[in-house]
Design a protein around this motif. Structure first.
Motif, PDB file in Angstrom:
ATOM      1  N   LEU A 115       1.138   3.138  -0.884  1.00 40.97           N
ATOM      2  CA  LEU A 115       1.987   2.347   0.429  1.00 40.97           C
ATOM      3  C   LEU A 115       1.501   3.318   2.314  1.00 40.97           C
ATOM      4  CD1 LEU A 115       5.712   1.960  -1.800  1.00 40.97           C
ATOM      5  CD2 LEU A 115       3.874  -0.268  -1.727  1.00 40.97           C
ATOM      6  N   THR A 116       1.037   2.614   2.612  1.00 43.46           N
ATOM      7  CA  THR A 116       0.889   3.313   3.819  1.00 43.46           C
ATOM      8  C   THR A 116       2.116   2.612   4.636  1.00 43.46           C
ATOM      9  OG1 THR A 116      -1.332   3.727   2.465  1.00 43.46           O
ATOM     10  CG2 THR A 116      -0.832   4.394   5.590  1.00 43.46           C
ATOM     11  N   HIS A 117       2.318   3.991   5.088  1.00 45.64           N
ATOM     12  CA  HIS A 117       3.433   3.827   6.436  1.00 45.64           C
ATOM     13  C   HIS A 117       3.015   3.738   7.786  1.00 45.64           C
ATOM     14  CE1 HIS A 117       4.156   7.527   8.447  1.00 45.64           C
ATOM     15  NE2 HIS A 117       3.938   8.324   7.045  1.00 45.64           N
ATOM     16  N   GLY A 118       4.060   3.001   8.591  1.00 44.15           N
ATOM     17  CA  GLY A 118       3.109   2.392   9.738  1.00 44.15           C
ATOM     18  C   GLY A 118       3.316   3.618  11.004  1.00 44.15           C
ATOM     19  N   ALA A 119       2.675   3.670  12.483  1.00 38.84           N
ATOM     20  CA  ALA A 119       3.312   4.633  13.405  1.00 38.84           C
ATOM     21  C   ALA A 119       5.520   4.173  13.629  1.00 38.84           C
ATOM     22  CB  ALA A 119       2.744   4.262  15.173  1.00 38.84           C
ATOM     23  N   GLY A 120       5.890   5.527  13.661  1.00 36.29           N
ATOM     24  CA  GLY A 120       7.259   6.195  13.677  1.00 36.29           C
ATOM     25  C   GLY A 120       7.986   6.555  12.552  1.00 36.29           C
ATOM     26  N   PHE A 121       7.319   5.977  11.409  1.00 36.52           N
ATOM     27  CA  PHE A 121       8.299   6.845  10.669  1.00 36.52           C
ATOM     28  C   PHE A 121       6.844   7.702   9.176  1.00 36.52           C
ATOM     29  CE2 PHE A 121       8.698   1.864  12.011  1.00 36.52           C
ATOM     30  CZ  PHE A 121       9.723   2.089  11.964  1.00 36.52           C
ATOM     31  N   ARG A 170       6.991   7.731   4.956  1.00 40.15           N
ATOM     32  CA  ARG A 170       7.268   7.938   3.517  1.00 40.15           C
ATOM     33  C   ARG A 170       8.730   7.006   3.487  1.00 40.15           C
ATOM     34  NH1 ARG A 170       7.233  13.342   1.652  1.00 40.15           N
ATOM     35  NH2 ARG A 170       8.334  13.894   0.539  1.00 40.15           N
ATOM     36  N   SER A 171       9.999   7.782   3.920  1.00 41.18           N
ATOM     37  CA  SER A 171      11.177   6.798   3.908  1.00 41.18           C
ATOM     38  C   SER A 171      10.656   5.487   3.560  1.00 41.18           C
ATOM     39  CB  SER A 171      12.604   7.387   4.292  1.00 41.18           C
ATOM     40  OG  SER A 171      11.230   7.347   5.922  1.00 41.18           O
ATOM     41  N   TYR A 172       9.910   4.953   4.885  1.00 43.37           N
ATOM     42  CA  TYR A 172      10.298   3.576   5.067  1.00 43.37           C
ATOM     43  C   TYR A 172      10.223   2.634   3.772  1.00 43.37           C
ATOM     44  CZ  TYR A 172       8.732  -0.949   7.306  1.00 43.37           C
ATOM     45  OH  TYR A 172       8.364  -2.421   7.764  1.00 43.37           O
ATOM     46  N   TRP A 173       9.263   3.187   3.088  1.00 45.84           N
ATOM     47  CA  TRP A 173       9.284   2.249   2.219  1.00 45.84           C
ATOM     48  C   TRP A 173      10.842   2.655   0.719  1.00 45.84           C
ATOM     49  CZ3 TRP A 173       5.618  -1.455   2.466  1.00 45.84           C
ATOM     50  CH2 TRP A 173       4.715  -0.809   3.437  1.00 45.84           C
ATOM     51  N   ASP A 174      11.925   3.247   1.176  1.00 41.77           N
ATOM     52  CA  ASP A 174      12.557   3.548   0.702  1.00 41.77           C
ATOM     53  C   ASP A 174      13.632   3.758   1.289  1.00 41.77           C
ATOM     54  OD1 ASP A 174      13.868   3.414  -2.195  1.00 41.77           O
ATOM     55  OD2 ASP A 174      12.595   5.680  -2.921  1.00 41.77           O
ATOM     56  N   LEU A 175      14.231   2.978   1.820  1.00 38.68           N
ATOM     57  CA  LEU A 175      15.515   3.430   2.706  1.00 38.68           C
ATOM     58  C   LEU A 175      16.064   3.323   1.313  1.00 38.68           C
ATOM     59  CD1 LEU A 175      14.175   1.223   5.492  1.00 38.68           C
ATOM     60  CD2 LEU A 175      14.148   2.798   5.381  1.00 38.68           C
ATOM     61  N   SER A 176      17.292   5.106   2.222  1.00 38.09           N
ATOM     62  CA  SER A 176      19.171   5.010   1.346  1.00 38.09           C
ATOM     63  C   SER A 176      19.952   4.070   2.377  1.00 38.09           C
ATOM     64  CB  SER A 176      18.622   6.676   1.543  1.00 38.09           C
ATOM     65  OG  SER A 176      19.259   6.900   2.490  1.00 38.09           O
ATOM     66  N   PHE A 177      19.667   3.273   3.522  1.00 31.08           N
ATOM     67  CA  PHE A 177      20.366   2.583   4.123  1.00 31.08           C
ATOM     68  C   PHE A 177      20.861   1.704   3.020  1.00 31.08           C
ATOM     69  CE2 PHE A 177      21.500  -0.414   7.069  1.00 31.08           C
ATOM     70  CZ  PHE A 177      22.381   0.416   7.911  1.00 31.08           C
ATOM     71  N   GLN A 223      10.163  -5.053 -10.503  1.00 28.57           N
ATOM     72  CA  GLN A 223       9.288  -5.733 -11.091  1.00 28.57           C
ATOM     73  C   GLN A 223       8.261  -4.881 -11.454  1.00 28.57           C
ATOM     74  OE1 GLN A 223       8.603  -8.443  -9.652  1.00 28.57           O
ATOM     75  NE2 GLN A 223      10.111  -8.697  -8.918  1.00 28.57           N
ATOM     76  N   GLY A 224       8.859  -3.606 -11.915  1.00 28.38           N
ATOM     77  CA  GLY A 224       7.739  -3.516 -12.735  1.00 28.38           C
ATOM     78  C   GLY A 224       6.659  -2.527 -12.854  1.00 28.38           C
ATOM     79  N   TYR A 225       6.441  -2.003 -11.632  1.00 26.39           N
ATOM     80  CA  TYR A 225       5.510  -1.412 -10.729  1.00 26.39           C
ATOM     81  C   TYR A 225       5.642   0.488 -10.633  1.00 26.39           C
ATOM     82  CZ  TYR A 225       3.321  -5.693  -9.368  1.00 26.39           C
ATOM     83  OH  TYR A 225       2.840  -7.289  -9.627  1.00 26.39           O
ATOM     84  N   SER A 226       4.574   1.065 -10.302  1.00 30.04           N
ATOM     85  CA  SER A 226       4.376   2.157  -9.733  1.00 30.04           C
ATOM     86  C   SER A 226       3.870   2.146  -8.398  1.00 30.04           C
ATOM     87  CB  SER A 226       3.768   3.163 -10.719  1.00 30.04           C
ATOM     88  OG  SER A 226       4.728   2.978 -11.929  1.00 30.04           O
ATOM     89  N   THR A 227       4.645   2.954  -7.529  1.00 34.21           N
ATOM     90  CA  THR A 227       4.433   3.070  -6.481  1.00 34.21           C
ATOM     91  C   THR A 227       3.957   4.775  -5.880  1.00 34.21           C
ATOM     92  OG1 THR A 227       7.007   3.509  -5.710  1.00 34.21           O
ATOM     93  CG2 THR A 227       5.681   1.485  -6.050  1.00 34.21           C
ATOM     94  N   PHE A 228       3.023   4.918  -4.750  1.00 33.85           N
ATOM     95  CA  PHE A 228       3.124   5.652  -4.452  1.00 33.85           C
ATOM     96  C   PHE A 228       3.131   5.863  -3.266  1.00 33.85           C
ATOM     97  CE2 PHE A 228       0.011   8.619  -2.349  1.00 33.85           C
ATOM     98  CZ  PHE A 228      -0.479   9.685  -2.685  1.00 33.85           C
ATOM     99  N   SER A 229       3.989   6.479  -2.677  1.00 33.94           N
ATOM    100  CA  SER A 229       3.640   6.246  -1.263  1.00 33.94           C
ATOM    101  C   SER A 229       3.980   7.934  -0.458  1.00 33.94           C
ATOM    102  CB  SER A 229       5.433   5.857  -0.626  1.00 33.94           C
ATOM    103  OG  SER A 229       6.259   7.313  -1.364  1.00 33.94           O
ATOM    104  N   TRP A 230       3.113   7.979   0.158  1.00 38.44           N
ATOM    105  CA  TRP A 230       2.419   9.216   1.307  1.00 38.44           C
ATOM    106  C   TRP A 230       3.074   9.243   2.835  1.00 38.44           C
ATOM    107  CZ3 TRP A 230      -2.086   9.286   4.742  1.00 38.44           C
ATOM    108  CH2 TRP A 230      -2.521   8.994   4.252  1.00 38.44           C
TER     109      TRP A 230
END
Length: 373
Positions: free
Chosen positions: A95-101, A103-110, A125-132
């Motif tokens: 998972l690759t985030h965009g400008a302004g954010f 890696r928390s973009y993919w796992d928002l605690s809100f 869904q049973g995936y593993s994820t790698f956010s950076w």
């Protein structure tokens, strides 16, 4: 009885996924572009630069470009790996985030992680994820924001991380995967686009979110965000060097990232609070055009009210040549070798898809795509 059931449910939810934060050393090199441009240090500097870039970016680029520049170095990448509690998932999503954010973009605690893409991907869904954190952002190494932190070097970081994940050589991840899905948002989609072109057989599937290949709407994004120098932001000033820029107000964030009526006001405040700045070099080197040789399954999903990539309406095709139902489908000719090509325009969605009320629709469409092949 009710109390026991509730406690069991809470315990189950708490162990639904296991995540660990990582600091990954990488050595990379890339051919960047050298610019004769001092880092914009004042509010006026930033505004003038963005006006010139928005009004006539080609002339500005030509007036400041020096030529190609080879950049190399040793960097550290901040990342998070998550997997189901029973072990590695059925595939690894990078998972690759965009400008302004970051890696928390993919796992928002809100709202108790109600908006979290990672929670859906791993828990349901049973995936593993790698956010950076992209190079130059948040917990990853910083650098010269004009001549170092540019798209080519960040692309090299994505490639290095992807190859290391495939080889099973990332320290702290005790799993080796043979199925990969690359997912990007905005600038992260441009990086993903470049990766799957350079490595057409690597990924089984790729998802480009907050994305089209229409370059006609950058003006609204650059000027609507009300950007200023990072030094004027008390929270970020100590973490980033001069030459990074960030929206000065939540209104700028709303204009650039949210669709009208598609967001909780508290989410807007949260997004402004957790936002990260962008390096000027990223704005000067952004690109994702031309024919792409990717051979896997491709999916593009973008909010109908996306400002930078759709100009506020993905169904308005007057700015493109050819007969297409929306701006996303106009990319199909650029992917002649894909196993499948699909798009979805999210009703009412803005550029920051993960943060809108429509996020559930977005996620449902992404997982429906992934389950279809």
């Amino acid at each position: 009885m009710f109390k026991s059931t509730l406690l069991l449910a809470l315990a189950t939810a708490a162990t639904a996924r296991k995540c660990q934060n990582l600091n990954i050393p990488i050595s990379i090199s890339a051919t960047n572009t050298a610019f004769n441009l001092p880092p914009p240090a004042t509010d006026i500097d930033v505004t003038n630069l963005l006006i010139n870039l928005a009004v006539d970016g080609t002339n500005l680029f030509n007036s400041i470009v020096v030529g190609p520049k080879n950049v190399s170095g040793h960097y550290t990448i901040g990342a998070t790996y998550c997997q189901p509690d029973h072990g590695p998932g059925k595939a690894l999503q990078i998972l690759t985030h965009g400008a302004g954010f970051d890696r928390s973009y993919w796992d928002l605690s809100f709202n108790n992680y109600n908006y979290s893409y990672v929670a859906r991907a791993v828990d349901e869904q049973g995936y593993s994820t790698f956010s950076w954190d992209r190079l130059g952002v948040s917990a990853s190494s910083k650098g010269d924001p004009v001549n170092e932190i540019q798209q080519p070097l960040e692309a090299a970081a994505l490639e290095k991380l992807s190859m290391s994940l495939r080889d099973g050589s990332v320290h702290g991840i005790n799993a080796k995967f043979d199925k990969f899905i690359h997912v990007g948002h905005s600038f992260g989609s441009a990086l993903t686009y470049g990766f799957i072109h350079a490595n057409p057989d690597f990924s089984d599937a790729a998802i480009l979110t907050g994305f089209s290949q229409n370059p006609n709407f950058v003006t609204g994004f650059l000027l609507g965000g009300n950007y200023g120098p990072v030094k004027d932001n008390a929270v970020l000033a100590a973490k980033y060097p001069c030459g990074y820029i960030t929206p000065k107000t939540a209104t700028g964030v709303q204009i650039d990232f949210f669709g009208p009526g598609d967001f909780d006001p508290k989410m807007l405040a949260n997004t402004f609070a957790i936002g990260q700045p962008s390096a000027i070099g990223e704005f000067l080197t952004l690109g994702s055009t031309g024919v792409n040789d990717f051979k896997g399954h491709l999916y593009i999903v973008t909010g109908d009210r996306d400002l930078p990539f759709c100009g506020g309406s993905c169904y308005d095709t007057t700015t493109i040549q050819g007969a297409f139902p929306n701006l996303l489908d106009a990319s199909k000719p650029n992917f002649p070798s894909v196993a499948s090509f699909n798009t979805t325009v999210v009703p009412g969605g803005g550029h920051g898809l993960n943060m809108g009320y429509s996020h559930k629709f977005t996620y449902d469409s992404m997982f429906n795509f992934l389950s279809s092949y």
